[in-house]
Motif scaffolding. Sequence first.
Motif, PDB file in Angstrom:
ATOM      1  N   LEU A 273       0.837  -1.204   0.000  1.00 49.59           N
ATOM      2  CA  LEU A 273       0.000   0.000   0.000  1.00 49.59           C
ATOM      3  C   LEU A 273       0.870   1.251   0.000  1.00 49.59           C
ATOM      4  O   LEU A 273       0.591   2.211  -0.730  1.00 49.59           O
ATOM      5  CB  LEU A 273      -0.918  -0.002   1.219  1.00 49.59           C
ATOM      6  CG  LEU A 273      -1.756   1.270   1.418  1.00 49.59           C
ATOM      7  CD1 LEU A 273      -2.684   1.509   0.240  1.00 49.59           C
ATOM      8  CD2 LEU A 273      -2.543   1.192   2.731  1.00 49.59           C
ATOM      9  N   SER A 274       1.922   1.244   0.807  1.00 48.73           N
ATOM     10  CA  SER A 274       2.811   2.408   0.885  1.00 48.73           C
ATOM     11  C   SER A 274       3.501   2.670  -0.446  1.00 48.73           C
ATOM     12  O   SER A 274       3.597   3.812  -0.896  1.00 48.73           O
ATOM     13  CB  SER A 274       3.853   2.186   1.983  1.00 48.73           C
ATOM     14  OG  SER A 274       3.230   1.969   3.240  1.00 48.73           O
ATOM     15  N   ILE A 275       3.952   1.599  -1.094  1.00 44.74           N
ATOM     16  CA  ILE A 275       4.628   1.748  -2.391  1.00 44.74           C
ATOM     17  C   ILE A 275       3.668   2.294  -3.441  1.00 44.74           C
ATOM     18  O   ILE A 275       4.007   3.204  -4.210  1.00 44.74           O
ATOM     19  CB  ILE A 275       5.215   0.396  -2.841  1.00 44.74           C
ATOM     20  CG1 ILE A 275       6.378  -0.008  -1.915  1.00 44.74           C
ATOM     21  CG2 ILE A 275       5.704   0.474  -4.290  1.00 44.74           C
ATOM     22  CD1 ILE A 275       6.916  -1.392  -2.181  1.00 44.74           C
ATOM     23  N   LEU A 276       2.444   1.763  -3.474  1.00 46.36           N
ATOM     24  CA  LEU A 276       1.448   2.240  -4.435  1.00 46.36           C
ATOM     25  C   LEU A 276       1.105   3.703  -4.180  1.00 46.36           C
ATOM     26  O   LEU A 276       0.915   4.486  -5.116  1.00 46.36           O
ATOM     27  CB  LEU A 276       0.180   1.385  -4.347  1.00 46.36           C
ATOM     28  CG  LEU A 276       0.271  -0.034  -4.926  1.00 46.36           C
ATOM     29  CD1 LEU A 276      -0.994  -0.821  -4.599  1.00 46.36           C
ATOM     30  CD2 LEU A 276       0.485   0.020  -6.435  1.00 46.36           C
ATOM     31  N   ALA A 277       1.014   4.082  -2.894  1.00 48.65           N
ATOM     32  CA  ALA A 277       0.685   5.465  -2.553  1.00 48.65           C
ATOM     33  C   ALA A 277       1.750   6.426  -3.059  1.00 48.65           C
ATOM     34  O   ALA A 277       1.444   7.480  -3.634  1.00 48.65           O
ATOM     35  CB  ALA A 277       0.519   5.603  -1.042  1.00 48.65           C
ATOM     36  N   PHE A 278       3.026   6.078  -2.879  1.00 44.71           N
ATOM     37  CA  PHE A 278       4.114   6.959  -3.291  1.00 44.71           C
ATOM     38  C   PHE A 278       4.350   6.909  -4.801  1.00 44.71           C
ATOM     39  O   PHE A 278       4.684   7.921  -5.419  1.00 44.71           O
ATOM     40  CB  PHE A 278       5.407   6.591  -2.554  1.00 44.71           C
ATOM     41  CG  PHE A 278       5.469   7.131  -1.152  1.00 44.71           C
ATOM     42  CD1 PHE A 278       5.924   8.409  -0.907  1.00 44.71           C
ATOM     43  CD2 PHE A 278       5.033   6.366  -0.089  1.00 44.71           C
ATOM     44  CE1 PHE A 278       5.973   8.926   0.395  1.00 44.71           C
ATOM     45  CE2 PHE A 278       5.076   6.863   1.215  1.00 44.71           C
ATOM     46  CZ  PHE A 278       5.541   8.142   1.454  1.00 44.71           C
ATOM     47  N   ALA A 279       4.160   5.732  -5.397  1.00 51.81           N
ATOM     48  CA  ALA A 279       4.456   5.574  -6.825  1.00 51.81           C
ATOM     49  C   ALA A 279       3.323   6.089  -7.701  1.00 51.81           C
ATOM     50  O   ALA A 279       3.558   6.721  -8.742  1.00 51.81           O
ATOM     51  CB  ALA A 279       4.742   4.111  -7.145  1.00 51.81           C
ATOM     52  N   LEU A 280       2.076   5.812  -7.305  1.00 52.02           N
ATOM     53  CA  LEU A 280       0.929   6.154  -8.148  1.00 52.02           C
ATOM     54  C   LEU A 280       0.084   7.288  -7.585  1.00 52.02           C
ATOM     55  O   LEU A 280      -0.784   7.817  -8.288  1.00 52.02           O
ATOM     56  CB  LEU A 280       0.038   4.919  -8.352  1.00 52.02           C
ATOM     57  CG  LEU A 280       0.703   3.673  -8.954  1.00 52.02           C
ATOM     58  CD1 LEU A 280      -0.311   2.534  -9.058  1.00 52.02           C
ATOM     59  CD2 LEU A 280       1.293   3.994 -10.321  1.00 52.02           C
ATOM     60  N   GLY A 281       0.284   7.633  -6.326  1.00 49.09           N
ATOM     61  CA  GLY A 281      -0.523   8.679  -5.711  1.00 49.09           C
ATOM     62  C   GLY A 281      -1.941   8.233  -5.409  1.00 49.09           C
ATOM     63  O   GLY A 281      -2.819   9.053  -5.151  1.00 49.09           O
ATOM     64  N   GLY A 282      -2.173   6.927  -5.435  1.00 50.43           N
ATOM     65  CA  GLY A 282      -3.505   6.412  -5.160  1.00 50.43           C
ATOM     66  C   GLY A 282      -3.660   4.982  -5.617  1.00 50.43           C
ATOM     67  O   GLY A 282      -2.683   4.296  -5.943  1.00 50.43           O
ATOM     68  N   LEU A 283      -4.907   4.530  -5.644  1.00 51.95           N
ATOM     69  CA  LEU A 283      -5.208   3.163  -6.062  1.00 51.95           C
ATOM     70  C   LEU A 283      -6.172   3.198  -7.254  1.00 51.95           C
ATOM     71  O   LEU A 283      -7.376   3.371  -7.068  1.00 51.95           O
ATOM     72  CB  LEU A 283      -5.836   2.366  -4.908  1.00 51.95           C
ATOM     73  CG  LEU A 283      -4.962   2.126  -3.674  1.00 51.95           C
ATOM     74  CD1 LEU A 283      -5.768   1.403  -2.596  1.00 51.95           C
ATOM     75  CD2 LEU A 283      -3.723   1.319  -4.040  1.00 51.95           C
ATOM     76  N   PRO A 284      -5.651   3.046  -8.475  1.00 46.87           N
ATOM     77  CA  PRO A 284      -6.546   2.947  -9.636  1.00 46.87           C
ATOM     78  C   PRO A 284      -7.255   1.601  -9.628  1.00 46.87           C
ATOM     79  O   PRO A 284      -6.934   0.715  -8.827  1.00 46.87           O
ATOM     80  CB  PRO A 284      -5.576   3.059 -10.821  1.00 46.87           C
ATOM     81  CG  PRO A 284      -4.271   2.563 -10.285  1.00 46.87           C
ATOM     82  CD  PRO A 284      -4.231   2.983  -8.845  1.00 46.87           C
ATOM     83  N   ARG A 285      -8.211   1.424 -10.525  1.00 48.08           N
ATOM     84  CA  ARG A 285      -8.978   0.180 -10.539  1.00 48.08           C
ATOM     85  C   ARG A 285      -8.108  -1.053 -10.752  1.00 48.08           C
ATOM     86  O   ARG A 285      -8.338  -2.103 -10.159  1.00 48.08           O
ATOM     87  CB  ARG A 285     -10.063   0.253 -11.627  1.00 48.08           C
ATOM     88  CG  ARG A 285     -11.238   1.132 -11.248  1.00 48.08           C
ATOM     89  CD  ARG A 285     -12.405   0.954 -12.209  1.00 48.08           C
ATOM     90  NE  ARG A 285     -13.582   1.653 -11.712  1.00 48.08           N
ATOM     91  CZ  ARG A 285     -13.891   2.905 -12.007  1.00 48.08           C
ATOM     92  NH1 ARG A 285     -13.078   3.605 -12.801  1.00 48.08           N
ATOM     93  NH2 ARG A 285     -14.975   3.466 -11.515  1.00 48.08           N
ATOM     94  N   ILE A 286      -7.078  -0.947 -11.590  1.00 45.47           N
ATOM     95  CA  ILE A 286      -6.220  -2.102 -11.849  1.00 45.47           C
ATOM     96  C   ILE A 286      -5.481  -2.524 -10.580  1.00 45.47           C
ATOM     97  O   ILE A 286      -5.271  -3.716 -10.327  1.00 45.47           O
ATOM     98  CB  ILE A 286      -5.216  -1.792 -12.990  1.00 45.47           C
ATOM     99  CG1 ILE A 286      -4.447  -3.047 -13.376  1.00 45.47           C
ATOM    100  CG2 ILE A 286      -4.288  -0.669 -12.591  1.00 45.47           C
ATOM    101  CD1 ILE A 286      -5.296  -4.155 -13.953  1.00 45.47           C
TER     102      ILE A 286
END
Length: 302
Positions: A273-286
Motif C-alpha cells: 500500500l505504501s509503495i502504491l501510494a508513493f508511486a501512483l498517488g492512489g489506487l486505480p482500478r487495476i
Amino acid sequence: MTYLLFVLGLVALFFGGELLVRGATAVARHFRLSPMLIGLTIVGFGTSAPEMLVSVQAALAGQPAIAIGNVLGSNIANILLILGISSVIAPLVIPVKKLWRDLGFMLLATAVIWIMLLDGAVMRLDGVLLIAGLVVFLVTAFLTSKVEDIEVGQGDVVQWKAWAMTLGGLIVLVVGARLLVNSSTELARAFGISEAVIGLTIVAVGTSLPELATSLIAAIRKQTEIAVGNIVGSNIFNIFAILGVTALIDPIPADPRFASVDMVWVSASALGLSILAFALGGLPRIAGVALLLAYGGYVVLI
C-alpha cells in the motif's frame, strides 16, 4: 434464524457506515479539521471497535488463536480486500503529503508486532510498549495536523446532529458486526472449520465489515481521504491498542505460524500500500483488482 441474523447484520453495517461517514465529515468541517485526520482517528478507531471486543473476549476465554488471528487477519483484509473493493468501485486518491507519517506509523507498528511474535508470545511489557506507541501516534497526529480552510455553509449538518450521527453510526456498526460474526462463526463451525482459520478469515473479515461499509460509502461519496484514512488508522489501532490491551489483560501465547506465515502477508500488504501510494498517488482500478487477487491467494493458502 442464523441466516436472518446474517442479513440483519449486513443491513446494519451499511446503514451505520452511511451515518458514520456523514456525521464524521460534518464534524471535520465544523472544526476545520482535515477529513484525513478524522478518518485516521474517529472513523478509523471507531470502526475497529468490533476487533477490540472480539479480541478481548477471546483473551478472557483463553482463545489466543482467535485474538491474534483476528487482528492479523483484519489488517490483511483491510488493505487487500477493503481497499481493493473500494478502489475497483471508485479509484482512490491517496494524498501522500498528508499520509506519509501515518503510513510510516503503520509500517512501524507492523514491524514491532512481528518482532514480538518471534518470541512466541505477546507479554504484558509488550502490551505497555504497544499502548505507548498508540499515545505517541495520537499526539503526533493532532499536533501536526493543519487546520483546513473550509467554508462552513448553511447546508452543513448541525453539530449535535453530526455527533449523534457519528456515535449512532459507530453503535450500529458494532451491533451489525457482532450479528455477522456470530452467525458466520456458527455456520463455519457447522462445516468443521478450525478456530485459527475462523479467526484469520471469518472473524477477521466479519469484524472488518465496518471498515468495508465505511470505506465503500466514503469512496462512493468521493470522500477518499476518509476511505483511506479509515483503513490506515484502523490498522494502527488494531496493533497498538487491541493487542496492547489484550496483552495487558493476559499475556498472549502465539502460534509459530503467525510469525512465519501471516505476518509475511500483513507486512507485504502494508508495504505494498505504501509503495502504491508513493508511486501512483492512489489506487486505480487495476491496483484494486491486484489487491483482490492477492487476498484470494491468501485465503486459498490458509
